[in-house]
Design an enzyme around this catalytic site. Structure first.
Site, PDB file in Angstrom:
ATOM      1  N   CYS A 140       0.782  -1.152  -0.028  1.00 50.19           N
ATOM      2  CA  CYS A 140      -0.063   0.157   0.093  1.00 50.19           C
ATOM      3  C   CYS A 140       0.912   1.165  -0.010  1.00 50.19           C
ATOM      4  O   CYS A 140       0.487   2.355  -0.619  1.00 50.19           O
ATOM      5  CB  CYS A 140      -0.889  -0.025   1.141  1.00 50.19           C
ATOM      6  SG  CYS A 140      -0.197  -0.490   2.973  1.00 50.19           S
ATOM      7  N   HIS A 172      -1.422   7.091   3.827  1.00 47.58           N
ATOM      8  CA  HIS A 172       0.041   6.981   3.838  1.00 47.58           C
ATOM      9  C   HIS A 172       0.381   8.210   3.106  1.00 47.58           C
ATOM     10  O   HIS A 172       0.095   8.593   2.013  1.00 47.58           O
ATOM     11  CB  HIS A 172       0.444   5.518   3.202  1.00 47.58           C
ATOM     12  CG  HIS A 172       0.123   4.605   3.924  1.00 47.58           C
ATOM     13  ND1 HIS A 172      -0.553   4.498   5.273  1.00 47.58           N
ATOM     14  CD2 HIS A 172       0.178   3.145   3.593  1.00 47.58           C
ATOM     15  CE1 HIS A 172      -0.702   3.009   5.517  1.00 47.58           C
ATOM     16  NE2 HIS A 172      -0.210   2.459   4.612  1.00 47.58           N
TER      17      HIS A 172
HETATM   18  N1  LIG Z   1      -4.413  -2.659   5.683  1.00 49.59           N
HETATM   19  C1  LIG Z   1      -4.093  -2.311   4.553  1.00 49.59           C
HETATM   20  O1  LIG Z   1      -3.905  -1.026   4.427  1.00 49.59           O
HETATM   21  C2  LIG Z   1      -3.395  -3.041   3.479  1.00 49.59           C
HETATM   22  C3  LIG Z   1      -3.000  -2.321   2.338  1.00 49.59           C
HETATM   23  C4  LIG Z   1      -2.633  -3.352   1.190  1.00 49.59           C
HETATM   24  C5  LIG Z   1      -2.477  -4.695   1.533  1.00 49.59           C
HETATM   25  N2  LIG Z   1      -2.789  -5.304   2.647  1.00 49.59           N
HETATM   26  C6  LIG Z   1      -2.677  -6.683   2.934  1.00 49.59           C
HETATM   27  O2  LIG Z   1      -3.983  -7.198   2.764  1.00 49.59           O
HETATM   28  C7  LIG Z   1      -4.142  -8.206   3.981  1.00 49.59           C
HETATM   29  C8  LIG Z   1      -5.022  -8.006   5.085  1.00 49.59           C
HETATM   30  O3  LIG Z   1      -4.778  -7.051   5.470  1.00 49.59           O
HETATM   31  P1  LIG Z   1      -5.925  -6.398   6.888  1.00 49.59           P
HETATM   32  O4  LIG Z   1      -5.268  -5.104   6.888  1.00 49.59           O
HETATM   33  O5  LIG Z   1      -7.360  -6.394   6.266  1.00 49.59           O
HETATM   34  O6  LIG Z   1      -5.459  -7.260   7.783  1.00 49.59           O
HETATM   35  P2  LIG Z   1      -6.833  -7.863   9.243  1.00 49.59           P
HETATM   36  O7  LIG Z   1      -7.637  -6.611   9.493  1.00 49.59           O
HETATM   37  O8  LIG Z   1      -5.786  -8.384  10.233  1.00 49.59           O
HETATM   38  O9  LIG Z   1      -7.618  -8.795   8.379  1.00 49.59           O
HETATM   39  C9  LIG Z   1      -6.923 -10.418   8.174  1.00 49.59           C
HETATM   40  C10 LIG Z   1      -8.008 -10.901   7.298  1.00 49.59           C
HETATM   41  O10 LIG Z   1      -7.211 -12.301   7.086  1.00 49.59           O
HETATM   42  C11 LIG Z   1      -8.264 -13.394   7.422  1.00 49.59           C
HETATM   43  N3  LIG Z   1      -7.099 -14.546   7.934  1.00 49.59           N
HETATM   44  C12 LIG Z   1      -6.246 -14.455   8.952  1.00 49.59           C
HETATM   45  N4  LIG Z   1      -5.450 -15.747   8.885  1.00 49.59           N
HETATM   46  C13 LIG Z   1      -6.300 -16.694   8.209  1.00 49.59           C
HETATM   47  C14 LIG Z   1      -6.339 -17.939   8.029  1.00 49.59           C
HETATM   48  N5  LIG Z   1      -5.286 -18.756   8.608  1.00 49.59           N
HETATM   49  N6  LIG Z   1      -7.234 -18.562   7.119  1.00 49.59           N
HETATM   50  C15 LIG Z   1      -8.272 -17.621   6.382  1.00 49.59           C
HETATM   51  N7  LIG Z   1      -8.188 -16.421   6.616  1.00 49.59           N
HETATM   52  C16 LIG Z   1      -7.471 -15.677   7.507  1.00 49.59           C
HETATM   53  C17 LIG Z   1      -8.705 -13.025   8.672  1.00 49.59           C
HETATM   54  O11 LIG Z   1     -10.298 -13.724   8.373  1.00 49.59           O
HETATM   55  P3  LIG Z   1     -10.811 -13.591   9.885  1.00 49.59           P
HETATM   56  O12 LIG Z   1     -11.537 -12.179   9.964  1.00 49.59           O
HETATM   57  O13 LIG Z   1     -11.819 -14.542   9.286  1.00 49.59           O
HETATM   58  O14 LIG Z   1     -10.113 -13.990  10.976  1.00 49.59           O
HETATM   59  C18 LIG Z   1      -9.062 -11.575   8.018  1.00 49.59           C
HETATM   60  O15 LIG Z   1     -10.232 -11.241   7.179  1.00 49.59           O
HETATM   61  C19 LIG Z   1      -2.475  -8.388   4.539  1.00 49.59           C
HETATM   62  O16 LIG Z   1      -1.984  -9.404   3.510  1.00 49.59           O
HETATM   63  C20 LIG Z   1      -2.261  -7.150   4.189  1.00 49.59           C
HETATM   64  O17 LIG Z   1      -0.754  -7.172   4.234  1.00 49.59           O
HETATM   65  C21 LIG Z   1      -3.377  -4.435   3.695  1.00 49.59           C
END
Ligand SMILES: NC(=O)c1ccc[n+]([C@@H]2O[C@H](COP(=O)([O-])OP(=O)(O)OC[C@H]3O[C@@H](n4cnc5c(N)ncnc54)[C@H](OP(=O)(O)O)[C@@H]3O)[C@@H](O)[C@H]2O)c1
Length: 337
Positions: free
Chosen positions: A132, A226
């Site tokens: 991001c 950001h």
């Molecule tokens: N936040 C940002 O600005 C951003 C920007 C670009 C990319 N990303 C990427 O996007 C991804 C998610 O980020 P986030 O910020 O949304 O994190 P988050 O709020 O911690 O959400 C994590 C997600 O992953 C799922 N998950 C985790 N472990 C799992 C497993 N073992 N099996 C199936 N599902 C699983 C969770 O499902 P449950 O809710 O069902 O537990 C939840 O939906 C990451 O790879 C991050 O690097 C984030």
């Protein structure tokens, strides 16, 4: 965090409809309303959450999967499993960004990288969105790179807490504070831009080799948005007028989520700011400001983008729109084509 943004943006999307949800053991069997503590859009509230092992129902109900799994190893195996089974995967995760046959796409920069897709080993295409924080500065740099060749840049990011996910940064740790470390983020800022500015070859995407990048990544007490402070030098030094003209002439793509003007410039001395500028063009434009000479390199500027929209769900949806309108898409045509 990212999943909810997808749900909100897809809820009113002209081409895509959410038909299936998968999550971790924590939420398996719950409705989306329960899993999100009541934040789910009404149209998706009653959808049940499946486990990642529920492949057959996913195949029956979907053509394309948006992956935003927090755990990198799980994301790696799940994305491969879906693509192998024949579901196109648009990933937000870092799991496949290093794979030479997986394009890491910012559509305004490197839509042509989809040409690597025939080299993939899966039944359906798998494409990724970059980290991001890159979105705040790479498009502005890439528009100048076309004519003046990027040589080196020093980038200092100040990144919002939402970038760390729902449980990523504790409130006591970040309030009244700055944390000068984000795990693996500086490496991503130093390698992913080289792949995006690289070339499709018969051996996958070859990263640009003649550009040096140095990144400092910091977490700050801002909810969304950001910022990147950039000092940069090009092979041939562009004038201020050339930089501003290139930014204002950067045109949007003819896709539903693409902003008409992907790069906006604010002339005020104290812009861009996260609270004032992150929602520009629905969170899909990068806002630049403070373009001025650099006494060490050539130019300095500040870039800002919405990490949850352009940097995450909005950027992923834009990539999916690009994929389904490309000649590499094999599934149902989008309705408005
Ligand atoms: N936040 C940002 O600005 C951003 C920007 C670009 C990319 N990303 C990427 O996007 C991804 C998610 O980020 P986030 O910020 O949304 O994190 P988050 O709020 O911690 O959400 C994590 C997600 O992953 C799922 N998950 C985790 N472990 C799992 C497993 N073992 N099996 C199936 N599902 C699983 C969770 O499902 P449950 O809710 O069902 O537990 C939840 O939906 C990451 O790879 C991050 O690097 C984030």
């Amino acid at each position: 965090m990212v999943g909810l943004r997808y749900a909100q943006l897809l809820d009113r999307h002209p081409w895509f409809r959410v038909t299936f949800l998968a999550g971790s053991e924590r939420t398996r069997g719950q409705t989306y309303q329960q899993a999100t503590g009541g934040e789910a859009p009404a149209s998706l509230a009653a959808l049940p959450i499946h486990g990642l092992d529920a492949l057959q129902p996913a195949l029956e109900r979907c053509e394309l999967v948006f992956s935003c799994i927090g755990d990198r190893e799980t994301a790696h195996s799940a994305e491969e499993k879906y693509a192998t089974a024949g579901l196109a995967v648009v990933s937000n995760t870092a799991a496949h960004r290093g794979c030479p046959t997986v394009p890491v796409v910012i559509p305004e920069i490197n839509a042509s990288h989809l040409d690597v897709l025939p080299q993939q080993k899966w039944k359906a295409p798998l494409i990724a969105k970059p980290n991001c924080s890159l979105q705040s500065y790479l498009l502005p740099l890439a528009t100048i790179h076309k004519s003046h060749r990027l040589k080196h840049a020093i980038i200092t990011t100040m990144q919002a807490v939402s970038g760390a996910g729902r449980t990523g940064v504790g409130s006591v740790a970040i309030l009244d504070n700055l944390i000068p470390f984000i795990s693996r983020e500086e490496e991503k800022n130093q390698t992913e831009p080289l792949k995006i500015l690289g070339t499709v070859t018969k051996e996958g995407i070859r990263p640009a080799s003649d550009i040096e990048l140095s990144a400092h990544c910091n977490r700050i007490s801002v909810l969304d948005g950001h910022i990147a402070c950039v000092s940069v030098a090009f092979e041939s030094n562009p004038s201020e007028e050339e930089i501003l003209a290139a930014w204002s002439q950067c045109e949007g793509l003819a896709l539903p989520s693409a902003p008409k003007r992907p790069i906006l410039y604010r002339p005020e001395p104290d812009r861009p700011q996260p609270r004032l500028d992150r929602d520009a063009s629905g969170g899909m434009s990068v806002t630049c400001g403070r373009l001025r000479p650099c006494p060490v390199l050539q130019w300095r500027f500040v870039g800002l983008s919405h990490n949850m929209i352009r940097g995450a769900a909005g950027g992923g949806i834009l990539n999916a729109e690009l994929l389904v309108t490309s000649h590499h898409w094999y599934g149902t045509q989008p309705p408005s084509r």
